[in-house]
Each structure stands twice: as structure tokens, then as C-alpha cells.
Design an enzyme around this catalytic site. Structure first.
Site, PDB file in Angstrom:
ATOM      1  N   TYR A  54       0.536  -1.200  -0.139  1.00 50.05           N
ATOM      2  CA  TYR A  54      -0.136   0.116   0.197  1.00 50.05           C
ATOM      3  C   TYR A  54       0.584   1.301  -0.230  1.00 50.05           C
ATOM      4  O   TYR A  54       0.129   2.402  -0.495  1.00 50.05           O
ATOM      5  CB  TYR A  54      -0.774   0.036   1.548  1.00 50.05           C
ATOM      6  CG  TYR A  54      -1.941  -1.142   1.070  1.00 50.05           C
ATOM      7  CD1 TYR A  54      -2.236  -2.004   0.475  1.00 50.05           C
ATOM      8  CD2 TYR A  54      -2.485  -1.308   3.169  1.00 50.05           C
ATOM      9  CE1 TYR A  54      -2.954  -2.964   0.313  1.00 50.05           C
ATOM     10  CE2 TYR A  54      -3.697  -2.456   2.803  1.00 50.05           C
ATOM     11  CZ  TYR A  54      -3.615  -3.254   1.646  1.00 50.05           C
ATOM     12  OH  TYR A  54      -4.962  -4.507   1.537  1.00 50.05           O
ATOM     13  N   LEU A 194     -17.665  -4.561   1.382  1.00 48.41           N
ATOM     14  CA  LEU A 194     -19.058  -3.475   1.057  1.00 48.41           C
ATOM     15  C   LEU A 194     -18.896  -4.013  -0.341  1.00 48.41           C
ATOM     16  O   LEU A 194     -19.683  -3.245  -1.299  1.00 48.41           O
ATOM     17  CB  LEU A 194     -19.110  -1.599   1.624  1.00 48.41           C
ATOM     18  CG  LEU A 194     -19.013  -1.313   2.507  1.00 48.41           C
ATOM     19  CD1 LEU A 194     -19.002   0.092   2.607  1.00 48.41           C
ATOM     20  CD2 LEU A 194     -20.406  -2.741   3.490  1.00 48.41           C
ATOM     21  N   ILE A 232     -12.771  -4.729   7.821  1.00 45.91           N
ATOM     22  CA  ILE A 232     -12.273  -4.062   7.176  1.00 45.91           C
ATOM     23  C   ILE A 232     -12.535  -2.572   6.813  1.00 45.91           C
ATOM     24  O   ILE A 232     -11.726  -2.745   5.907  1.00 45.91           O
ATOM     25  CB  ILE A 232     -10.477  -4.002   7.879  1.00 45.91           C
ATOM     26  CG1 ILE A 232     -10.485  -5.411   6.461  1.00 45.91           C
ATOM     27  CG2 ILE A 232     -10.418  -4.810   8.707  1.00 45.91           C
ATOM     28  CD1 ILE A 232      -9.150  -5.109   6.021  1.00 45.91           C
ATOM     29  N   LYS A 234     -12.744   1.233   4.951  1.00 48.99           N
ATOM     30  CA  LYS A 234     -12.300   1.793   5.097  1.00 48.99           C
ATOM     31  C   LYS A 234     -12.752   3.270   4.522  1.00 48.99           C
ATOM     32  O   LYS A 234     -14.092   2.817   3.440  1.00 48.99           O
ATOM     33  CB  LYS A 234     -10.919   1.510   3.698  1.00 48.99           C
ATOM     34  CG  LYS A 234     -11.761   1.546   2.384  1.00 48.99           C
ATOM     35  CD  LYS A 234     -10.634   0.804   1.179  1.00 48.99           C
ATOM     36  CE  LYS A 234     -10.539   0.733   0.546  1.00 48.99           C
ATOM     37  NZ  LYS A 234      -9.958   0.386  -0.739  1.00 48.99           N
ATOM     38  N   SER A 235     -12.579   4.771   4.754  1.00 45.87           N
ATOM     39  CA  SER A 235     -12.898   5.249   4.151  1.00 45.87           C
ATOM     40  C   SER A 235     -11.589   6.563   4.333  1.00 45.87           C
ATOM     41  O   SER A 235     -11.258   6.874   5.852  1.00 45.87           O
ATOM     42  CB  SER A 235     -14.391   5.673   5.084  1.00 45.87           C
ATOM     43  OG  SER A 235     -14.603   7.110   4.460  1.00 45.87           O
ATOM     44  N   ARG A 240     -18.461   9.261   7.236  1.00 44.77           N
ATOM     45  CA  ARG A 240     -18.431   7.734   6.640  1.00 44.77           C
ATOM     46  C   ARG A 240     -17.457   6.793   7.601  1.00 44.77           C
ATOM     47  O   ARG A 240     -18.389   5.986   8.433  1.00 44.77           O
ATOM     48  CB  ARG A 240     -17.299   7.387   5.587  1.00 44.77           C
ATOM     49  CG  ARG A 240     -17.950   6.027   4.898  1.00 44.77           C
ATOM     50  CD  ARG A 240     -19.447   5.704   5.358  1.00 44.77           C
ATOM     51  NE  ARG A 240     -20.178   6.151   3.916  1.00 44.77           N
ATOM     52  CZ  ARG A 240     -19.599   6.906   2.786  1.00 44.77           C
ATOM     53  NH1 ARG A 240     -19.752   5.845   1.842  1.00 44.77           N
ATOM     54  NH2 ARG A 240     -20.961   7.939   1.843  1.00 44.77           N
ATOM     55  N   ASN A 244     -19.465   3.776   9.713  1.00 46.81           N
ATOM     56  CA  ASN A 244     -18.794   2.131   9.960  1.00 46.81           C
ATOM     57  C   ASN A 244     -19.174   1.610  11.164  1.00 46.81           C
ATOM     58  O   ASN A 244     -19.729   0.906  11.459  1.00 46.81           O
ATOM     59  CB  ASN A 244     -17.607   1.981   9.118  1.00 46.81           C
ATOM     60  CG  ASN A 244     -18.009   2.832   7.606  1.00 46.81           C
ATOM     61  OD1 ASN A 244     -19.508   2.441   6.571  1.00 46.81           O
ATOM     62  ND2 ASN A 244     -17.053   2.794   6.914  1.00 46.81           N
TER      63      ASN A 244
END
Length: 283
Positions: A54, A194, A232, A234-235, A240, A244
Site C-alpha cells: 500500500y 461493501l 475492515i 475503509k474511508s 463515513r 461504519n
């Protein structure tokens, strides 16, 4: 004190007794990992999932350091990428990740992606076991492994992976893999929980969300939690990130769960990520 804990603080016990938060925070493709992790930690998340590939472990490390939170309150996951597989390469990759994170150990270290070469797979797992024995990783596991890849490790008779992190969402429910994990004591962790938003337009999710005064994304995250998955999301946006985490406070009925089960797309056609080649199974 435990009576005051939010359901968002629930933990899962891994096969070596280590407890892992069931709801964590992912940073894949984060625009600013340091800012998003700082926000997530401020909002109560205690599990952070990153990876060498990443390119943001340093930002995650800065956010952890700035948070002032005790190390024992945090659960940090990172991963070794294919370019560093093999025992010595995996050990070097882990050392570099720890340096970027500013940590003496991670809580979970994963093989990010399976390789076709059996010998390399075995050598990498040997390096993972060494990290575990040296306590540079409190638990070790895999990611994107299918049945044949898992079998390569299980037949060694050594450390059983604690976790397999796989693509998992209502359009790709991975029943066979989840059953295999259960049979061998692995925990199932969902990435892309999602479905990169592809599942959120399903009318049934909208109907459940309206009844619960929630969002379709919150319904899907609660579905994962009630299935026993580690998840897990992510945002990059504070709203958000908060939404979550609040999904943990919902409760889906048996009818809701049955309706979401009906969203699975047959034959794995709901997959949105690449398909890991499985040398030993058509699962």
C-alpha cells in the site's frame, strides 16, 4: 468496565488465543493514511490494517505514534507482498515494515497473496513462523488463499494460519471457504466488505436500512459482524468512518439475514477483485 464497552469494541479470539477486534479500519488506497488513521483512532477504532504494497505504513506509524494510545490497546496488521516471498525475503520485508510503522512487533502479519510455486510458498511460511516465534508478530495468517493454497500450509503440520483475509461481501459470500476456515480453526476476514459499493444499490438492503434508520453500508457491515467475520471497512471521510463504526450497534433479524443470503451471485461471478489461482480446488 466491560459492561460499558460498545458493541463496536467486540473482539474475536484467534486460534492462538490472541484477541483481535472484530471491526477494524483498512487503509488500502487511502488518500492520506496518516489523517484517516488518526481520525479512526480518535473515533474509537483500535485495529488498523495496512500492507507493504500500500505504500502507507509510514503514515500509519505516524498516526499511531501521535495518538498517544498504549501499544497494548492497538491491533496492527500488515502484509508481505509477492516480491518479498521466500524465507529470507519475508523476514527482510517484515523488518522494513516494522521500521516504517515504528513498532517492535505487529499483531497480525499476513502473506498478502499466494504464489504458484510450492517451494516458495513453504519457504515464505517458514519465515512467517520464525517471526511468530521471535514475537515480532503476535499472530500470522494469509490473504487471498483458496483451498489448494491453504492445503499447502496445513499439510506441513506446523502453525495453522490464524486468519485468511479474502474478498467477501453479499455478492460473493464464499460459503465453501468459510466452512473450510471453520473446520481448521481459521478466522475469516473480509476485504472489500461493501463490494466497492456495488452491492449497496440492492433494493433489499435499502428496505432493511430504512426500517433500521440506517444506511445500506451499515446494514452490510452489520451482516458481516453477525456472520462472525472480521471486517475492515475503509474511508477517508470522518462522517463515513463514524457511520461504519456505528453499524455494530444495529441488529438484523433472521429474515434480514435470509434476504441478504439471497444476494449471493452463483459460481463466484460476484467477485470484483482478481481471482487467485487455486492449484488444488475449483472452490
Amino acid at each position: 468496565m466491560s459492561s460499558t464497552l460498545s458493541r463496536a469494541d467486540a473482539t474475536i479470539t484467534l486460534n492462538n488465543g490472541v484477541r483481535m477486534p472484530q471491526l477494524g479500519f483498512g487503509v488500502s488506497e487511502a488518500r492520506d493514511a496518516e489523517a484517516s488513521v488518526s481520525e479512526a483512532l480518535a473515533q474509537g477504532y483500535r485495529s488498523i490494517d495496512t500492507a507493504a504494497v500500500y505504500g502507507n505504513e509510514d503514515g500509519v506509524g505516524r498516526a499511531i505514534a501521535a495518538s498517544g494510545l498504549p501499544r497494548e490497546d492497538l491491533f496492527v496488521t500488515t502484509k508481505v507482498w509477492n516480491g518479498h516471498q521466500g524465507c529470507d525475503h519475508a523476514l527482510d520485508c517484515a523488518a522494513a515494515s516494522l521500521d516504517r510503522l515504528g513498532l517492535e512487533h505487529v499483531d497480525l502479519y499476513l502473506v498478502h497473496w499466494p504464489t504458484d510455486a510450492f517451494a516458495e510458498c513453504v519457504q515464505t511460511w517458514s519465515g512467517m513462523e520464525q517471526l511468530y516465534e521471535e514475537r515480532r508478530a503476535r499472530a500470522i495468517g494469509v490473504s487471498n488463499f483458496r483451498a489448494g493454497h491453504l492445503q499447502r500450509i496445513l499439510v506441513l503440520g506446523g502453525t495453522v494460519p490464524a486468519v485468511n483475509q479474502i474478498e467477501l461481501h453479499p455478492h460473493l459470500q464464499q460459503h465453501e471457504m468459510r466452512a473450510l476456515h471453520d473446520a481448521h480453526g481459521l478466522r475469516t476476514e473480509a476485504w472489500s466488505p461493501l463490494g466497492r459499493g456495488t452491492v449497496l444499490q440492492e433494493p433489499v438492503l435499502g428496505e432493511i436500512a430504512e426500517r433500521l434508520d440506517a444506511t445500506p453500508a451499515q446494514v452490510v457491515l452489520r451482516w458481516h459482524l453477525q456472520q462472525g467475520h472480521i471486517v475492515i471497512p475503509k474511508s477517508d471521510t470522518p462522517q463515513r468512518i463514524a457511520e461504519n463504526r456505528a453499524a455494530a450497534e444495529l441488529e438484523l433479524t433472521d429474515d434480514d439475514l435470509a434476504a441478504i443470503a439471497g444476494l449471493d451471485v452463483p459460481d463466484g461471478a460476484g467477485r470484483i477483485g482478481p481471482v487467485p489461482d487455486d492449484p488444488g480446488s475449483d472452490t
